[in-house]
Write an enzyme that holds these catalytic residues in place. Structure first.
Site, PDB file in Angstrom:
ATOM      1  N   SER A 135      78.487 122.941  37.371  1.00 45.56           N
ATOM      2  CA  SER A 135      79.730 123.623  37.727  1.00 45.56           C
ATOM      3  C   SER A 135      79.456 124.705  38.758  1.00 45.56           C
ATOM      4  CB  SER A 135      80.360 124.256  36.484  1.00 45.56           C
ATOM      5  OG  SER A 135      81.401 125.136  36.870  1.00 45.56           O
ATOM      6  N   HIS A 137      80.934 119.652  39.843  1.00 48.78           N
ATOM      7  CA  HIS A 137      82.078 119.991  39.005  1.00 48.78           C
ATOM      8  C   HIS A 137      82.780 121.235  39.543  1.00 48.78           C
ATOM      9  CE1 HIS A 137      84.378 119.863  35.241  1.00 48.78           C
ATOM     10  NE2 HIS A 137      84.314 121.175  35.242  1.00 48.78           N
ATOM     11  N   ASP A 168      85.715 124.023  38.865  1.00 51.77           N
ATOM     12  CA  ASP A 168      86.594 124.671  37.888  1.00 51.77           C
ATOM     13  C   ASP A 168      87.698 125.393  38.643  1.00 51.77           C
ATOM     14  OD1 ASP A 168      85.473 124.133  35.237  1.00 51.77           O
ATOM     15  OD2 ASP A 168      83.726 125.215  35.965  1.00 51.77           O
ATOM     16  N   MET A 199      91.039 127.452  38.552  1.00 51.49           N
ATOM     17  CA  MET A 199      91.820 128.301  37.649  1.00 51.49           C
ATOM     18  C   MET A 199      92.867 129.078  38.431  1.00 51.49           C
ATOM     19  SD  MET A 199      88.697 129.827  35.321  1.00 51.49           S
ATOM     20  CE  MET A 199      87.260 128.820  34.934  1.00 51.49           C
ATOM     21  N   HIS A 212      88.305 119.867  37.832  1.00 51.43           N
ATOM     22  CA  HIS A 212      88.916 120.201  36.540  1.00 51.43           C
ATOM     23  C   HIS A 212      89.984 121.257  36.797  1.00 51.43           C
ATOM     24  CE1 HIS A 212      88.299 122.513  32.482  1.00 51.43           C
ATOM     25  NE2 HIS A 212      89.493 121.957  32.564  1.00 51.43           N
ATOM     26  N   MET A 252      92.607 123.765  35.769  1.00 50.12           N
ATOM     27  CA  MET A 252      93.156 124.646  34.747  1.00 50.12           C
ATOM     28  C   MET A 252      94.313 125.404  35.378  1.00 50.12           C
ATOM     29  SD  MET A 252      89.513 125.845  33.116  1.00 50.12           S
ATOM     30  CE  MET A 252      88.578 125.342  34.578  1.00 50.12           C
ATOM     31  N   MET A 307      86.459 120.058  25.941  1.00 47.56           N
ATOM     32  CA  MET A 307      86.028 121.443  26.130  1.00 47.56           C
ATOM     33  C   MET A 307      85.326 121.934  24.862  1.00 47.56           C
ATOM     34  SD  MET A 307      86.829 122.271  29.191  1.00 47.56           S
ATOM     35  CE  MET A 307      86.525 124.048  29.091  1.00 47.56           C
ATOM     36  N   ASP A 349      82.125 120.065  28.433  1.00 39.78           N
ATOM     37  CA  ASP A 349      82.070 121.265  29.271  1.00 39.78           C
ATOM     38  C   ASP A 349      82.081 122.507  28.394  1.00 39.78           C
ATOM     39  OD1 ASP A 349      82.313 123.282  31.125  1.00 39.78           O
ATOM     40  OD2 ASP A 349      84.141 122.520  32.056  1.00 39.78           O
TER      41      ASP A 349
END
Length: 228
Positions: A9, A34, A36, A38, A68, A70, A139, A177
């Site tokens: 990540s 990866h 992330d 957000m 991913h 979020m 998760m 993850d």
């Protein structure tokens, strides 16, 4: 060894030299990058957007990029990440008003689609959409921040999800993850995971003490996976 893949990540990478960091960790044996993403809305943090994904592609990164999301709502940003070069786009069912539609939108934009399950989110969200899922992400921490400890109950959910995938006969990757380390990655694999996200566990390893730190830590994780 089974078809295991490490997915570092970049949330824990040095963003001042992100291209170099990603090049080095991929050269060490990791196979997936990866992301992330957000939004400071669905989760209490704000990170990166499509421009970073696009920049890595322009830098020359050809590995799969696993985005991913979020974020809430999800549909507006899906085409942007697809255009920027994402391979996988996964999202949380709680963040979509119409999960089936969001999964189809990802595929219509040329990417592989997936759902993400928080520690308290039931797998029942998969009941009617398994045919539109290429990846399931479990998760093992609550989303929003890196460096958290692994929640043991994730093992049971992994095993249940592995059984679901195997019984379906579908080609679906099962990703984990949160809190993945050298000392637990083999047990996580035995529970059913085949794709392993690690942020601080990889990028935070030996920062000031090991000049070959990515070769060392990625090598250690891959060695542990040979024992499964």
């Amino acid at each position: 060894m089974a078809n295991f893949k490490l997915a570092p990540s970049i949330l824990s990478a040095d963003f001042a030299k992100l291209g170099e960091e990603v090049d080095n960790v991929l050269a060490s044996g990791a196979e997936i990058v990866h992301f992330d993403v957000m939004d400071n809305h669905y989760v209490p943090n704000l990170t990166i957007g499509p421009l970073v994904c696009e920049a890595l592609r322009k830098h020359g990164v050809s590995a799969d990029i696993d985005v991913h999301m979020m974020v809430k709502p999800v549909d507006r940003i899906i085409p942007d990440f697809a255009k920027a070069g994402a391979t996988y786009i996964t999202f949380h069912p709680e963040a979509s008003e119409h999960v089936d539609r969001s999964l189809q939108l990802i595929r219509d934009n040329g990417c592989k689609s997936g759902l993400v399950f928080n520690p308290a989110t039931p797998l029942s969200h998969l009941d009617y959409v398994l045919d539109k899922v290429d990846m399931i992400l479990i998760m093992s921490v609550n989303p929003g921040f890196g460096g958290q400890s692994f929640i043991p109950a994730a093992m049971e959910k992994l095993a249940a999800c592995r059984k679901l995938i195997d019984e379906s006969g579908r080609d679906i990757r099962l990703e984990i993850d949160g809190g993945v380390k050298v000392d637990n990655i083999a047990d996580i694999a035995r529970a059913g995971a085949d794709t392993f996200v690690a942020g601080s566990g990889i990028f935070g390893f030996g920062k000031d003490s090991d000049p070959n730190r990515y070769d060392t830590i990625v090598g250690q994780m891959l060695e542990e996976l040979t024992k499964v």
